[in-house]
Design an enzyme around this catalytic site. Structure first.
Site, PDB file in Angstrom:
ATOM      1  N   ARG A   7      20.948  16.693  70.143  1.00  0.00           N
ATOM      2  CA  ARG A   7      21.715  16.251  69.056  1.00  0.00           C
ATOM      3  C   ARG A   7      21.560  17.594  68.089  1.00  0.00           C
ATOM      4  O   ARG A   7      22.370  17.645  67.311  1.00  0.00           O
ATOM      5  CB  ARG A   7      20.811  15.324  68.230  1.00  0.00           C
ATOM      6  CG  ARG A   7      19.424  15.402  67.928  1.00  0.00           C
ATOM      7  CD  ARG A   7      18.708  14.324  67.324  1.00  0.00           C
ATOM      8  NE  ARG A   7      17.384  14.450  67.111  1.00  0.00           N
ATOM      9  CZ  ARG A   7      16.650  14.379  65.908  1.00  0.00           C
ATOM     10  NH1 ARG A   7      17.308  13.541  64.827  1.00  0.00           N
ATOM     11  NH2 ARG A   7      15.440  14.586  65.942  1.00  0.00           N
ATOM     12  N   GLU A  55      29.149   0.492  61.216  1.00  0.00           N
ATOM     13  CA  GLU A  55      29.770   1.062  62.635  1.00  0.00           C
ATOM     14  C   GLU A  55      31.073   0.751  63.033  1.00  0.00           C
ATOM     15  O   GLU A  55      31.846   1.470  63.458  1.00  0.00           O
ATOM     16  CB  GLU A  55      28.764   1.086  63.745  1.00  0.00           C
ATOM     17  CG  GLU A  55      27.396   1.731  63.634  1.00  0.00           C
ATOM     18  CD  GLU A  55      26.417   0.949  62.676  1.00  0.00           C
ATOM     19  OE1 GLU A  55      25.112   1.494  62.623  1.00  0.00           O
ATOM     20  OE2 GLU A  55      26.830  -0.167  62.290  1.00  0.00           O
ATOM     21  N   HIS A 106      20.115   9.617  69.960  1.00  0.00           N
ATOM     22  CA  HIS A 106      18.842   8.783  70.091  1.00  0.00           C
ATOM     23  C   HIS A 106      19.349   7.863  71.249  1.00  0.00           C
ATOM     24  O   HIS A 106      18.825   6.760  71.255  1.00  0.00           O
ATOM     25  CB  HIS A 106      18.589   7.987  68.737  1.00  0.00           C
ATOM     26  CG  HIS A 106      18.325   9.036  67.798  1.00  0.00           C
ATOM     27  ND1 HIS A 106      18.930   9.855  67.243  1.00  0.00           N
ATOM     28  CD2 HIS A 106      17.099   9.203  67.326  1.00  0.00           C
ATOM     29  CE1 HIS A 106      18.409  10.690  66.229  1.00  0.00           C
ATOM     30  NE2 HIS A 106      16.974  10.095  66.219  1.00  0.00           N
ATOM     31  N   ASP A 114      10.982   4.681  67.392  1.00  0.00           N
ATOM     32  CA  ASP A 114      11.867   3.584  66.848  1.00  0.00           C
ATOM     33  C   ASP A 114      11.636   2.435  67.412  1.00  0.00           C
ATOM     34  O   ASP A 114      12.428   1.392  66.953  1.00  0.00           O
ATOM     35  CB  ASP A 114      13.215   4.093  66.776  1.00  0.00           C
ATOM     36  CG  ASP A 114      13.362   5.641  66.138  1.00  0.00           C
ATOM     37  OD1 ASP A 114      12.668   5.853  65.468  1.00  0.00           O
ATOM     38  OD2 ASP A 114      14.600   6.385  66.609  1.00  0.00           O
ATOM     39  N   ARG A 164      17.345  12.392  71.397  1.00  0.00           N
ATOM     40  CA  ARG A 164      16.490  12.707  70.266  1.00  0.00           C
ATOM     41  C   ARG A 164      15.628  13.817  70.196  1.00  0.00           C
ATOM     42  O   ARG A 164      15.432  14.636  69.559  1.00  0.00           O
ATOM     43  CB  ARG A 164      15.693  11.466  69.782  1.00  0.00           C
ATOM     44  CG  ARG A 164      14.773  11.576  68.621  1.00  0.00           C
ATOM     45  CD  ARG A 164      13.998  10.501  68.351  1.00  0.00           C
ATOM     46  NE  ARG A 164      13.372  10.625  67.042  1.00  0.00           N
ATOM     47  CZ  ARG A 164      12.009  11.167  66.721  1.00  0.00           C
ATOM     48  NH1 ARG A 164      11.631  11.678  67.735  1.00  0.00           N
ATOM     49  NH2 ARG A 164      11.707  11.101  65.748  1.00  0.00           N
TER      50      ARG A 164
END
Length: 203
Positions: A7, A55, A106, A114, A164
């Site tokens: 990322r 989104e 991610h 998360d 991530r």
């Protein structure tokens, strides 16, 4: 061995691309610091659009940009890109073969911090099932630069899956990314081990 998150490389590659291509626009779903599109936003604020936690709307807007001749890159977490916005990607982007690039970060199990709600393990299966969709799963930062450049030159939808966590750099700077071509990293006679993304370093 040096490690960089895919990322992170995406953010840098996107900002570079913005210098070269005035037709590139970037949309994000209120996650620019996490997806690293913040790099592009700081340099080209007039071409960056924070769509908020929406989104589906982001993908629909990107389809509009593509229909108007722009090359939109949409970014959010993979679980939201492939899951929450699947219908919009299917109907407004893939079926119509619009020139939308979806760079989802991610992805996979490595977002343990998360929780399971953010662990996207089905996004590759969902995206590869769509008509006209090209799927890239870069193994390291060098492949990310190649994937972003390849994506902008493909006239049609592209899904780029990013992680991530920092991962080892496997390729040197002279590496040439070729869509649809496997890369042999090691030879042997006992078994064929095939991997993509962060699992390449593990394999």
């Amino acid at each position: 061995m040096e490690k960089i998150a895919t990322r992170e490389a995406y953010g840098k590659a996107l900002a570079q691309l913005g210098e070269e291509r005035a037709d590139v626009v970037v949309l994000d779903a209120d996650l620019a610091k996490s997806t690293k599109t913040i790099d592009f936003a700081k340099r080209f604020p007039e071409r960056f659009f924070d769509m908020g936690v929406a989104e589906a709307n982001m993908v629909g807007t990107a389809a509009g940009f593509a229909a108007a001749g722009k090359i939109p890159f949409c970014s959010t977490f993979a679980v939201f890109a492939a899951g929450r916005a699947f219908d919009q990607i299917r109907q407004s982007v893939a079926n119509t073969r619009l020139n939308v690039k979806i760079a989802a970060t991610h992805a996979g199990l490595t977002v343990g911090e998360d929780g399971s709600s953010h662990q996207s393990v089905e996004d590759i299966a969902l995206m590869r099932s769509l008509p006209n969709m090209t799927v890239f799963v870069p193994a390291d930062a060098v492949e990310v630069y190649g994937a972003v450049r390849a994506a902008v030159n493909i006239n049609g939808p592209v899904y780029i899956r990013l992680g991530r966590s920092a991962v080892p750099i496997l390729h040197d700077q002279g590496f040439s990314f070729t869509p649809g071509k496997a890369v042999k990293l090691r030879s042997g006679n006992d078994a064929a081990v095939i991997a993509c993304g962060i699992m390449v370093a593990e394999a």
